[in-house]
Design a protein around this motif. Structure first.
Motif, PDB file in Angstrom:
ATOM      1  N   ARG A  65       0.742  -1.172   0.163  1.00  0.00           N
ATOM      2  CA  ARG A  65       0.639   0.305   0.125  1.00  0.00           C
ATOM      3  C   ARG A  65       0.749   1.423  -0.204  1.00  0.00           C
ATOM      4  NH1 ARG A  65      -5.005  -0.695  -1.531  1.00  0.00           N
ATOM      5  NH2 ARG A  65      -5.587   0.834  -0.414  1.00  0.00           N
ATOM      6  N   ALA A  66       1.793   1.620  -1.002  1.00  0.00           N
ATOM      7  CA  ALA A  66       2.876   2.532  -1.172  1.00  0.00           C
ATOM      8  C   ALA A  66       3.069   2.705  -2.250  1.00  0.00           C
ATOM      9  CB  ALA A  66       4.414   2.081  -0.772  1.00  0.00           C
ATOM     10  N   VAL A  67       3.460   4.123  -2.463  1.00  0.00           N
ATOM     11  CA  VAL A  67       3.480   4.446  -3.912  1.00  0.00           C
ATOM     12  C   VAL A  67       5.111   5.201  -3.892  1.00  0.00           C
ATOM     13  CG1 VAL A  67       2.587   6.036  -5.539  1.00  0.00           C
ATOM     14  CG2 VAL A  67       1.640   4.501  -5.003  1.00  0.00           C
ATOM     15  N   GLY A  68       5.551   5.086  -4.993  1.00  0.00           N
ATOM     16  CA  GLY A  68       6.534   6.247  -5.549  1.00  0.00           C
ATOM     17  C   GLY A  68       6.757   7.278  -6.540  1.00  0.00           C
ATOM     18  N   LEU A  69       6.974   8.113  -5.917  1.00  0.00           N
ATOM     19  CA  LEU A  69       6.974   9.645  -7.069  1.00  0.00           C
ATOM     20  C   LEU A  69       8.612  10.202  -6.781  1.00  0.00           C
ATOM     21  CD1 LEU A  69       5.523  11.631  -8.674  1.00  0.00           C
ATOM     22  CD2 LEU A  69       4.695  13.016  -6.197  1.00  0.00           C
ATOM     23  N   VAL A  70       9.278  10.004  -8.199  1.00  0.00           N
ATOM     24  CA  VAL A  70      10.144  10.467  -8.264  1.00  0.00           C
ATOM     25  C   VAL A  70      10.576  12.189  -8.903  1.00  0.00           C
ATOM     26  CG1 VAL A  70      12.436   9.914  -9.430  1.00  0.00           C
ATOM     27  CG2 VAL A  70      11.165   8.643  -8.746  1.00  0.00           C
ATOM     28  N   ILE A  71      10.562  12.745  -8.401  1.00  0.00           N
ATOM     29  CA  ILE A  71      10.426  13.863  -8.899  1.00  0.00           C
ATOM     30  C   ILE A  71      12.090  14.955  -9.564  1.00  0.00           C
ATOM     31  CG2 ILE A  71       8.038  14.693  -8.416  1.00  0.00           C
ATOM     32  CD1 ILE A  71       9.760  16.129  -6.150  1.00  0.00           C
ATOM     33  N   PRO A  72      11.847  15.576 -10.500  1.00  0.00           N
ATOM     34  CA  PRO A  72      13.287  16.431 -10.516  1.00  0.00           C
ATOM     35  C   PRO A  72      13.466  17.253  -9.981  1.00  0.00           C
ATOM     36  CG  PRO A  72      11.849  17.130 -12.194  1.00  0.00           C
ATOM     37  CD  PRO A  72      11.252  16.334 -10.859  1.00  0.00           C
ATOM     38  N   ASP A  73      13.012  18.346  -8.866  1.00  0.00           N
ATOM     39  CA  ASP A  73      13.111  19.905  -8.651  1.00  0.00           C
ATOM     40  C   ASP A  73      11.807  19.616  -7.570  1.00  0.00           C
ATOM     41  OD1 ASP A  73      13.914  21.999  -7.728  1.00  0.00           O
ATOM     42  OD2 ASP A  73      14.017  22.610  -9.140  1.00  0.00           O
ATOM     43  N   ILE A  74      12.585  19.631  -6.669  1.00  0.00           N
ATOM     44  CA  ILE A  74      11.212  20.306  -5.380  1.00  0.00           C
ATOM     45  C   ILE A  74      10.785  21.469  -4.746  1.00  0.00           C
ATOM     46  CG2 ILE A  74      12.973  20.150  -3.091  1.00  0.00           C
ATOM     47  CD1 ILE A  74       9.231  17.929  -3.507  1.00  0.00           C
ATOM     48  N   VAL A  75      11.899  22.442  -5.894  1.00  0.00           N
ATOM     49  CA  VAL A  75      12.190  23.466  -5.150  1.00  0.00           C
ATOM     50  C   VAL A  75      11.110  24.217  -6.492  1.00  0.00           C
ATOM     51  CG1 VAL A  75      13.051  25.551  -5.254  1.00  0.00           C
ATOM     52  CG2 VAL A  75      14.084  23.991  -3.700  1.00  0.00           C
ATOM     53  N   ASN A  76      10.748  23.556  -7.712  1.00  0.00           N
ATOM     54  CA  ASN A  76      10.074  24.191  -8.799  1.00  0.00           C
ATOM     55  C   ASN A  76       8.584  24.074  -7.560  1.00  0.00           C
ATOM     56  OD1 ASN A  76       8.196  24.049 -10.887  1.00  0.00           O
ATOM     57  ND2 ASN A  76       9.865  23.805 -12.159  1.00  0.00           N
ATOM     58  N   GLU A  77       7.930  24.924  -8.297  1.00  0.00           N
ATOM     59  CA  GLU A  77       6.616  24.759  -8.218  1.00  0.00           C
ATOM     60  C   GLU A  77       5.109  24.209  -8.310  1.00  0.00           C
ATOM     61  OE1 GLU A  77       2.672  28.204  -7.567  1.00  0.00           O
ATOM     62  OE2 GLU A  77       4.717  29.240  -6.955  1.00  0.00           O
ATOM     63  N   PHE A  78       5.553  23.729  -9.484  1.00  0.00           N
ATOM     64  CA  PHE A  78       4.920  22.897 -10.572  1.00  0.00           C
ATOM     65  C   PHE A  78       5.093  21.572 -10.139  1.00  0.00           C
ATOM     66  CE2 PHE A  78       4.793  19.938 -14.305  1.00  0.00           C
ATOM     67  CZ  PHE A  78       3.384  20.530 -14.879  1.00  0.00           C
ATOM     68  N   PHE A  79       6.376  20.923  -8.959  1.00  0.00           N
ATOM     69  CA  PHE A  79       6.350  19.651  -9.244  1.00  0.00           C
ATOM     70  C   PHE A  79       5.804  19.459  -7.260  1.00  0.00           C
ATOM     71  CE2 PHE A  79       9.751  20.106 -12.340  1.00  0.00           C
ATOM     72  CZ  PHE A  79       9.084  19.553 -13.647  1.00  0.00           C
ATOM     73  N   ALA A  80       6.784  21.324  -6.492  1.00  0.00           N
ATOM     74  CA  ALA A  80       5.715  20.514  -5.646  1.00  0.00           C
ATOM     75  C   ALA A  80       3.920  20.623  -5.924  1.00  0.00           C
ATOM     76  CB  ALA A  80       5.920  22.038  -4.711  1.00  0.00           C
ATOM     77  N   ALA A  81       3.365  21.336  -6.449  1.00  0.00           N
ATOM     78  CA  ALA A  81       2.145  21.738  -6.322  1.00  0.00           C
ATOM     79  C   ALA A  81       1.639  19.501  -7.046  1.00  0.00           C
ATOM     80  CB  ALA A  81       1.236  21.891  -7.432  1.00  0.00           C
ATOM     81  N   ASP A  94      -6.096   5.211   1.276  1.00  0.00           N
ATOM     82  CA  ASP A  94      -4.802   4.192   2.570  1.00  0.00           C
ATOM     83  C   ASP A  94      -3.450   3.925   1.786  1.00  0.00           C
ATOM     84  OD1 ASP A  94      -4.885   3.031   4.413  1.00  0.00           O
ATOM     85  OD2 ASP A  94      -5.186   1.243   3.990  1.00  0.00           O
ATOM     86  N   TYR A  95      -3.261   4.840   0.996  1.00  0.00           N
ATOM     87  CA  TYR A  95      -1.531   3.941   0.214  1.00  0.00           C
ATOM     88  C   TYR A  95      -0.745   5.723   0.890  1.00  0.00           C
ATOM     89  CZ  TYR A  95      -2.921   1.068  -3.518  1.00  0.00           C
ATOM     90  OH  TYR A  95      -3.524   0.441  -3.908  1.00  0.00           O
ATOM     91  N   SER A  96       0.410   5.303   1.240  1.00  0.00           N
ATOM     92  CA  SER A  96       1.924   5.794   1.467  1.00  0.00           C
ATOM     93  C   SER A  96       2.051   6.422   0.426  1.00  0.00           C
ATOM     94  CB  SER A  96       2.604   4.691   2.407  1.00  0.00           C
ATOM     95  OG  SER A  96       2.245   4.875   3.615  1.00  0.00           O
ATOM     96  N   LEU A  97       3.005   7.533   0.216  1.00  0.00           N
ATOM     97  CA  LEU A  97       3.466   7.882  -0.718  1.00  0.00           C
ATOM     98  C   LEU A  97       4.960   8.369  -0.310  1.00  0.00           C
ATOM     99  CD1 LEU A  97       2.854   9.298  -3.779  1.00  0.00           C
ATOM    100  CD2 LEU A  97       2.891  11.429  -2.965  1.00  0.00           C
ATOM    101  N   PHE A  98       5.706   8.045  -1.304  1.00  0.00           N
ATOM    102  CA  PHE A  98       7.637   7.830  -0.871  1.00  0.00           C
ATOM    103  C   PHE A  98       8.086   9.141  -2.061  1.00  0.00           C
ATOM    104  CE2 PHE A  98       7.976   3.634   1.029  1.00  0.00           C
ATOM    105  CZ  PHE A  98       7.375   3.679   2.359  1.00  0.00           C
ATOM    106  N   VAL A  99       8.389  10.253  -1.554  1.00  0.00           N
ATOM    107  CA  VAL A  99       8.248  11.479  -2.672  1.00  0.00           C
ATOM    108  C   VAL A  99      10.301  11.452  -2.576  1.00  0.00           C
ATOM    109  CG1 VAL A  99       8.216  14.046  -3.347  1.00  0.00           C
ATOM    110  CG2 VAL A  99       6.263  13.257  -1.852  1.00  0.00           C
TER     111      VAL A  99
END
Length: 351
Positions: A65-81, A94-99
């Motif tokens: 019950r866990a999902v991974g999310l890989v993003i290139p730039d956490i500071v970029n507002e688009f990716f933060a949203a 009911d899933y955990s999200l690993f960012v």
């Protein structure tokens, strides 16, 4: 004073005077039970502080019950949203999200993928300029934003070609006849998003008889400080243009003070259009005309597609394109149709 031991599922069922199966159905929102039972169990969970045993559940269901999310730039507002919308979507299910913030680093990107796979995540949302090189056998993956269509993968992205077309029309409608584009050289080399925006922009320029090519691109790192400095330098070195399309809002926001430093006014001398519609666009001076990506729709479409893959249900559309729209603000002039026609005609005669 020692802390109270956690309440078990059996103990919770005994307190509720219900079977453990009924309690499980309420917790997992599956099967049949009355609304009264739901409210009763939820009230007892709040009162007792019951927390499901995630490890035991994973062993029973063979899912973390866990999902991974890989993003290139956490500071970029688009990716933060995107992270914010994804977090809410998966929490409700009911899933955990690993960012994982890869920071545009290929080696780190691959290490994070291996770590996520080692944690036994059930699926992955992937946003990166780098292909998945790590061995992720049978892991459901949805590629978001930076996508390369392939029959075997599920992709979700904005209509960036149309976004580039909208930006071009905004500049032409504001009277610009000699526009330039701002983008990062690294992005231009590898990102489908940026190249599609420029493709759409170029199409509209050529359709309107303007001589425009990739020579009219100003390469600059996409930070406020760098675009401010480089736009100022281009003007002082004699480059003449009356419109700017920045492939990211942050570049446009930096370009406007750069133009002011060089003695030019926005939009009187130069119209400026950005891309993304980050929150600062509305509050900078002048406020920025930009192409808005629908972050909520992008996140929801990718998350829903991943849930379907994880549940081994068919995905209705393998390559989903989300519409974009133009948000007109003060960084572009308002012109009459007659004035626009006259400006374009003059540009064609002088070219």
């Amino acid at each position: 004073m020692a802390a109270k031991p956690p309440v078990s599922l059996k103990q919770l069922a005994k307190i509720a005077q219900l079977s453990t199966a009924t309690i499980s159905r309420v917790i997992n929102n599956t099967g049949r039970f009355s609304e009264e039972t739901r409210e009763w169990v939820k009230a007892l969970i709040r009162e007792t502080g019951y927390v499901p045993n995630v490890t035991a559940k994973a062993l029973r269901t063979r899912t973390a019950r866990a999902v991974g999310l890989v993003i290139p730039d956490i500071v970029n507002e688009f990716f933060a949203a995107i992270v914010d919308r994804m977090g809410r979507f998966f929490f409700e299910r009911d899933y955990s999200l690993f960012v994982c913030n890869a920071g545009e680093d290929e080696e780190k990107n691959q290490a994070l993928l291996r770590n996520l796979h080692g944690k036994g995540v059930d699926g992955l949302i992937y946003i990166s300029r780098y292909p998945i090189g790590a061995d992720l056998p049978d892991l459901p993956v949805v590629y978001l934003d930076r996508v390369t269509p392939d029959d075997d993968i599920v992709t979700v992205g904005s209509d960036n070609v149309e976004g580039g077309r909208l930006a071009a029309r905004a500049l032409l409608d504001a009277g610009s006849t000699r526009p330039v584009v701002l983008c990062d050289s690294g992005d231009l080399a590898v990102l489908s998003t940026i190249n599609n925006r420029i493709k759409g922009f170029t199409e509209v320029m050529l359709e309107n008889g303007l001589e425009w090519s990739r020579r009219d691109i100003i390469l600059t790192p996409m930070t406020i400080a760098e675009t401010r400095k480089n736009v100022y330098r281009e003007v002082k070195n004699g480059r003449r243009f009356d419109g700017i399309f920045s492939t990211l809002d942050v570049g446009a926001i930096g370009a406007m003070p750069g133009l002011e430093d060089a003695g030019l006014r926005v939009p009187d001398d130069v119209n400026v259009v950005g891309y993304d519609d980050i929150s600062f666009c509305e509050y900078c001076k002048p406020s920025l005309t930009t192409v808005r990506q629908d972050v909520s729709a992008l996140a929801a479409a990718a998350a829903e597609a991943l849930v379907r893959l994880m549940e081994k249900r068919p995905v209705e559309e393998m390559h989903l394109t989300v519409p974009v729209r133009l948000i007109v603000r003060d960084s572009t002039r308002t012109m009459t149709a007659r004035a626009r026609t006259s400006a374009r005609a003059g540009a064609r005669l002088s070219s």
